[in-house]
Structure formats: C-alpha cells, structure tokens
Design a protein around this motif. Structure first.
Motif, PDB file in Angstrom:
ATOM      1  N   ALA A  64       0.820  -1.205   0.000  1.00 48.55           N
ATOM      2  CA  ALA A  64       0.000   0.000   0.000  1.00 48.55           C
ATOM      3  C   ALA A  64       0.856   1.258   0.000  1.00 48.55           C
ATOM      4  CB  ALA A  64      -0.926   0.016   1.219  1.00 48.55           C
ATOM      5  N   GLN A  65       2.127   1.107   0.342  1.00 50.06           N
ATOM      6  CA  GLN A  65       3.037   2.248   0.441  1.00 50.06           C
ATOM      7  C   GLN A  65       3.916   2.330  -0.814  1.00 50.06           C
ATOM      8  OE1 GLN A  65       5.025   1.294   4.104  1.00 50.06           O
ATOM      9  NE2 GLN A  65       3.273   1.896   5.369  1.00 50.06           N
ATOM     10  N   GLU A  66       3.964   3.493  -1.411  1.00 57.47           N
ATOM     11  CA  GLU A  66       4.722   3.667  -2.652  1.00 57.47           C
ATOM     12  C   GLU A  66       6.201   3.362  -2.463  1.00 57.47           C
ATOM     13  OE1 GLU A  66       5.071   6.884  -6.331  1.00 57.47           O
ATOM     14  OE2 GLU A  66       4.108   7.460  -4.441  1.00 57.47           O
ATOM     15  N   SER A  67       6.720   3.604  -1.263  1.00 61.12           N
ATOM     16  CA  SER A  67       8.138   3.350  -1.008  1.00 61.12           C
ATOM     17  C   SER A  67       8.486   1.878  -1.168  1.00 61.12           C
ATOM     18  CB  SER A  67       8.508   3.824   0.402  1.00 61.12           C
ATOM     19  OG  SER A  67       7.728   3.157   1.388  1.00 61.12           O
ATOM     20  N   THR A  68       7.540   0.990  -0.849  1.00 60.95           N
ATOM     21  CA  THR A  68       7.773  -0.448  -1.037  1.00 60.95           C
ATOM     22  C   THR A  68       7.942  -0.769  -2.517  1.00 60.95           C
ATOM     23  OG1 THR A  68       6.493  -0.974   0.947  1.00 60.95           O
ATOM     24  CG2 THR A  68       6.843  -2.755  -0.638  1.00 60.95           C
ATOM     25  N   ILE A  69       7.100  -0.178  -3.346  1.00 64.30           N
ATOM     26  CA  ILE A  69       7.179  -0.408  -4.797  1.00 64.30           C
ATOM     27  C   ILE A  69       8.500   0.103  -5.342  1.00 64.30           C
ATOM     28  CG2 ILE A  69       6.008  -0.100  -6.999  1.00 64.30           C
ATOM     29  CD1 ILE A  69       4.434  -1.577  -4.713  1.00 64.30           C
ATOM     30  N   ARG A  71      11.338   0.206  -3.806  1.00 70.00           N
ATOM     31  CA  ARG A  71      12.415  -0.722  -3.443  1.00 70.00           C
ATOM     32  C   ARG A  71      12.391  -1.980  -4.303  1.00 70.00           C
ATOM     33  NH1 ARG A  71      10.736   0.729   1.684  1.00 70.00           N
ATOM     34  NH2 ARG A  71       9.809  -1.312   2.090  1.00 70.00           N
ATOM     35  N   ILE A  72      11.180  -2.451  -4.621  1.00 75.52           N
ATOM     36  CA  ILE A  72      11.071  -3.645  -5.467  1.00 75.52           C
ATOM     37  C   ILE A  72      11.710  -3.390  -6.829  1.00 75.52           C
ATOM     38  CG2 ILE A  72       9.420  -5.044  -6.779  1.00 75.52           C
ATOM     39  CD1 ILE A  72       7.560  -4.916  -4.314  1.00 75.52           C
ATOM     40  N   PHE A  73      11.409  -2.250  -7.429  1.00 76.58           N
ATOM     41  CA  PHE A  73      11.932  -1.996  -8.780  1.00 76.58           C
ATOM     42  C   PHE A  73      13.378  -1.522  -8.759  1.00 76.58           C
ATOM     43  CE2 PHE A  73       7.517  -2.508  -9.699  1.00 76.58           C
ATOM     44  CZ  PHE A  73       7.539  -3.145 -10.937  1.00 76.58           C
ATOM     45  N   GLN A  74      13.823  -0.994  -7.631  1.00 78.57           N
ATOM     46  CA  GLN A  74      15.249  -0.692  -7.513  1.00 78.57           C
ATOM     47  C   GLN A  74      16.060  -1.979  -7.567  1.00 78.57           C
ATOM     48  OE1 GLN A  74      16.440   2.559  -7.415  1.00 78.57           O
ATOM     49  NE2 GLN A  74      18.355   1.467  -7.894  1.00 78.57           N
ATOM     50  N   SER A  75      15.464  -3.065  -7.044  1.00 77.98           N
ATOM     51  CA  SER A  75      16.134  -4.367  -7.094  1.00 77.98           C
ATOM     52  C   SER A  75      16.304  -4.856  -8.525  1.00 77.98           C
ATOM     53  CB  SER A  75      15.360  -5.404  -6.282  1.00 77.98           C
ATOM     54  OG  SER A  75      15.969  -6.670  -6.346  1.00 77.98           O
ATOM     55  N   VAL A  76      15.351  -4.531  -9.406  1.00 80.55           N
ATOM     56  CA  VAL A  76      15.482  -4.920 -10.814  1.00 80.55           C
ATOM     57  C   VAL A  76      16.765  -4.324 -11.395  1.00 80.55           C
ATOM     58  CG1 VAL A  76      14.440  -4.799 -13.120  1.00 80.55           C
ATOM     59  CG2 VAL A  76      12.984  -5.097 -11.101  1.00 80.55           C
ATOM     60  N   GLU A  77      17.019  -3.073 -11.052  1.00 76.40           N
ATOM     61  CA  GLU A  77      18.209  -2.404 -11.576  1.00 76.40           C
ATOM     62  C   GLU A  77      19.484  -2.862 -10.868  1.00 76.40           C
ATOM     63  OE1 GLU A  77      17.900   1.800 -11.737  1.00 76.40           O
ATOM     64  OE2 GLU A  77      15.950   1.810 -12.742  1.00 76.40           O
ATOM     65  N   ASP A  78      19.400  -2.977  -9.545  1.00 74.21           N
ATOM     66  CA  ASP A  78      20.608  -3.255  -8.765  1.00 74.21           C
ATOM     67  C   ASP A  78      21.071  -4.707  -8.878  1.00 74.21           C
ATOM     68  OD1 ASP A  78      20.497  -0.642  -7.937  1.00 74.21           O
ATOM     69  OD2 ASP A  78      19.711  -1.095  -5.931  1.00 74.21           O
ATOM     70  N   PHE A 139      -1.194  -1.911  -8.325  1.00 76.70           N
ATOM     71  CA  PHE A 139      -1.127  -2.524  -9.647  1.00 76.70           C
ATOM     72  C   PHE A 139      -0.702  -1.507 -10.694  1.00 76.70           C
ATOM     73  CE2 PHE A 139      -3.206  -4.220 -13.555  1.00 76.70           C
ATOM     74  CZ  PHE A 139      -2.524  -5.425 -13.622  1.00 76.70           C
ATOM     75  N   ILE A 140      -1.303  -0.323 -10.663  1.00 71.10           N
ATOM     76  CA  ILE A 140      -0.943   0.717 -11.626  1.00 71.10           C
ATOM     77  C   ILE A 140       0.521   1.125 -11.458  1.00 71.10           C
ATOM     78  CG2 ILE A 140      -1.329   3.126 -12.300  1.00 71.10           C
ATOM     79  CD1 ILE A 140      -4.311   2.659 -11.532  1.00 71.10           C
ATOM     80  N   ARG A 141       0.922   1.364 -10.219  1.00 73.61           N
ATOM     81  CA  ARG A 141       2.307   1.766  -9.971  1.00 73.61           C
ATOM     82  C   ARG A 141       3.290   0.724 -10.498  1.00 73.61           C
ATOM     83  NH1 ARG A 141       0.896   3.587  -3.783  1.00 73.61           N
ATOM     84  NH2 ARG A 141       0.518   5.810  -4.186  1.00 73.61           N
ATOM     85  N   CYS A 142       2.976  -0.538 -10.218  1.00 78.37           N
ATOM     86  CA  CYS A 142       3.893  -1.605 -10.615  1.00 78.37           C
ATOM     87  C   CYS A 142       3.912  -1.815 -12.120  1.00 78.37           C
ATOM     88  CB  CYS A 142       3.520  -2.910  -9.900  1.00 78.37           C
ATOM     89  SG  CYS A 142       3.915  -2.927  -8.136  1.00 78.37           S
ATOM     90  N   VAL A 143       2.751  -1.813 -12.736  1.00 78.24           N
ATOM     91  CA  VAL A 143       2.708  -2.028 -14.184  1.00 78.24           C
ATOM     92  C   VAL A 143       3.429  -0.898 -14.906  1.00 78.24           C
ATOM     93  CG1 VAL A 143       1.197  -2.130 -16.204  1.00 78.24           C
ATOM     94  CG2 VAL A 143       0.628  -3.448 -14.154  1.00 78.24           C
ATOM     95  N   GLU A 144       3.166   0.337 -14.499  1.00 79.90           N
ATOM     96  CA  GLU A 144       3.808   1.466 -15.174  1.00 79.90           C
ATOM     97  C   GLU A 144       5.329   1.399 -15.043  1.00 79.90           C
ATOM     98  OE1 GLU A 144       2.497   3.711 -17.128  1.00 79.90           O
ATOM     99  OE2 GLU A 144       0.431   3.021 -16.870  1.00 79.90           O
ATOM    100  N   LYS A 145       5.816   0.919 -13.904  1.00 77.98           N
ATOM    101  CA  LYS A 145       7.253   0.747 -13.736  1.00 77.98           C
ATOM    102  C   LYS A 145       7.760  -0.470 -14.511  1.00 77.98           C
ATOM    103  CE  LYS A 145       7.991   3.076  -9.317  1.00 77.98           C
ATOM    104  NZ  LYS A 145       9.008   4.015  -9.865  1.00 77.98           N
ATOM    105  N   ALA A 146       7.004  -1.567 -14.436  1.00 79.77           N
ATOM    106  CA  ALA A 146       7.443  -2.808 -15.093  1.00 79.77           C
ATOM    107  C   ALA A 146       7.652  -2.611 -16.586  1.00 79.77           C
ATOM    108  CB  ALA A 146       6.415  -3.911 -14.842  1.00 79.77           C
ATOM    109  N   LEU A 147       6.813  -1.799 -17.207  1.00 84.23           N
ATOM    110  CA  LEU A 147       6.896  -1.606 -18.659  1.00 84.23           C
ATOM    111  C   LEU A 147       8.229  -1.016 -19.093  1.00 84.23           C
ATOM    112  CD1 LEU A 147       3.294  -0.284 -19.348  1.00 84.23           C
ATOM    113  CD2 LEU A 147       4.201  -2.593 -19.695  1.00 84.23           C
TER     114      LEU A 147
END
Length: 278
Positions: A64-69, A71-78, A139-147
């Motif tokens: 529910a917290q944007e900061s969690t999202i 960190r998840i996508f920072q892991s994709v890069e790191d 879902f929106i936050r994650c999909v927009e980042k995942a793309l």
C-alpha cells in the motif's frame, strides 16, 4: 547475461509461494515481496535458490506504500541488470479475517473492519482507501514501472483476484471492501491488455477459489478452523468438492507468464474447481 526475471508481490507464503515455486521451476529468477514474516521470506529464498539454482531477492514492506514499490523496482536495476520478464500482483489481505495488520494503515483498516464485519457497508473511506492502495493503486504503480524494464514480445503481467469481483458471480457482501478494489484491478487488466497488445505484452487476471493456505486458518478460526464441520461442508458443496493447492494456482500463473500463452490477453480466468458455476 541473467535469464528471465519475475516479480511476485506477496510471493513468500500462501498462493504467492505456489506461484513463486512454479516460476522458479520454469527458470525465472525472482524478486519476492513480503509484508512482515521475515523468517518465512528467508526460508522461501533459501529453498528456491537451492532447489532451482536461481537468484532470489526479497523485499519487505506493505504494498500500500509507494516506497515499497520503489524498493522492489530498484532491485530490478541493482540485482538483475534492469531486465524484467513477468510481474505478478498477488499480494493481498483481508485485514482482521485472513491476516493481522502489520502497518499503521492496515491497523486502521483492520480496526474499522472489525466494526463493520458482515454488514457489507461502505461507511469507512479510510478502509476503502487502504484497499485501493493495496490493489489498484499498487497494480498501476507496478505495471507502469514494469513496462520500462520489459522487452516487446517478452513481457507478462498477471493479477490475482477473488470470486464475486466481476459479473461472473454474485457479489459477496461481507467482502465489499477488498472486493470493490479487486474489481478495479480486473478492469485494469483489460485496459492494460488492450493498450499493451501492440507491444505483445500480455495482461491477465486469475481468480482462485478455495485454496488451502495458512490464511484460511486465520479466516476460519471462529468456526473451529479448516477441519471444522462447517468448513468441510462448505468445501463439500463446491462443484469439485475439494480445496485447491497453491501449486495449482502457480502452474496456471506460470503458464500465463510463458510463450505458450503469448496469444492470451485480457482474460479473467477462474481457477476454482467450478466454483464460479455455483
């Protein structure tokens, strides 16, 4: 070059654990989100890495917290060279019914849920907003980042919903708060499926029925647990008259995250032993 990578929110326990195992079996490295149970998350990571010889990163936090999202996508890069194959939004909860509250926002929603349980009332916008953050906003936050990390013709997005959140089944009145949020996610899967079709990135939603996970022990405690006569009779009255396992959901999700399902998009797929026919 690292091989394919999948993100699974809520991927260390319950249905998410079944999904993670099947994606790992199919050769995906994994980023697994979890909310609070660090011991279970560390065990999941160790088990997947030793069993399937893949790389796993775990990220703690309330989705529910944007900061969690972030960190998840920072892991994709790191940790994974900025390349993502699949995103699965499985994380979810029914505060006070299937899980305890683990964050300030979840505590608020849980306290309000206790007051409202069973009447299906929309009297708390604090609780409404929390579930909106957990489901459609996440879902929106994650999909927009995942793309940004997915290649054309090599991207798969799957959401997990619940029975009664679309017109295929009657609405479950006590499930109004999380249910309305999951209904939005089901709309969003169709929206993204259509907008991403030119990129050949698929977007689908899976609707599990009665899946035997530890969450059900919490949810059914007031009736005596999953082995009580009340719950046994509930399961007996479903078309296939049995629980499903998380692995069965995982197998379907793994299929939807593979080239075998490359021409399937915008689908809401019940995996429920015929429950949607009831």
């Amino acid at each position: 070059m690292l091989s394919k990578l999948a993100i699974v929110t809520g991927g260390t326990r319950g249905i998410g654990w079944g999904i993670s195992q099947q994606l790992a079996k199919n050769g995906h490295n994994l980023i697994l989100g979890f909310n609070a149970n660090e011991e279970a998350a560390l065990t999941a990571k160790a088990t997947l890495e030793s069993t399937y010889e893949i790389k796993v990163d775990i990220v703690k936090g309330d989705v529910a917290q944007e900061s969690t999202i972030e960190r998840i996508f920072q892991s994709v890069e790191d940790n994974f060279e900025g390349k993502l194959t699949a995103f699965v939004h499985n994380a979810g909860l029914y505060v006070g019914v299937t899980t305890s509250a683990e964050s300030k926002e979840a505590n608020l929603a849980g306290n309000l849920h206790t007051q409202l349980l069973g009447n299906g009332s929309f009297t708390s916008f604090e609780q409404y907003d929390y579930y909106q953050n957990v489901y459609p906003k996440c879902f929106i936050r994650c999909v927009e980042k995942a793309l940004n990390y997915m290649e054309d013709e090599n991207g798969y997005i799957v959401a997990i919903s619940s029975p009664g959140c679309n017109s295929s089944q009657k609405p479950q009145l006590p499930y109004a708060m999380p249910g309305q949020a999951k209904a939005v996610v089901e709309f969003l899967t169709r929206y993204y499926a259509k907008t991403l079709a030119p990129r050949r990135i698929t977007v689908n939603v899976v609707i599990p029925g009665y899946i035997k996970t530890e969450a059900w022990n919490f949810a059914t405690s007031k009736w005596g647990g999953v082995e009580s006569d009340t719950i046994k009779n509930t399961i007996k009255n479903t078309p296939m008259q049995r629980w499903a396992s998380p692995i069965e959901i995982g197998e379907v999700v793994a299929f939807l995250c593979s080239p075998k399902a490359a021409f399937i998009t915008g689908v809401a797929l019940p995996v429920d032993g015929g429950l949607h026919l009831s």
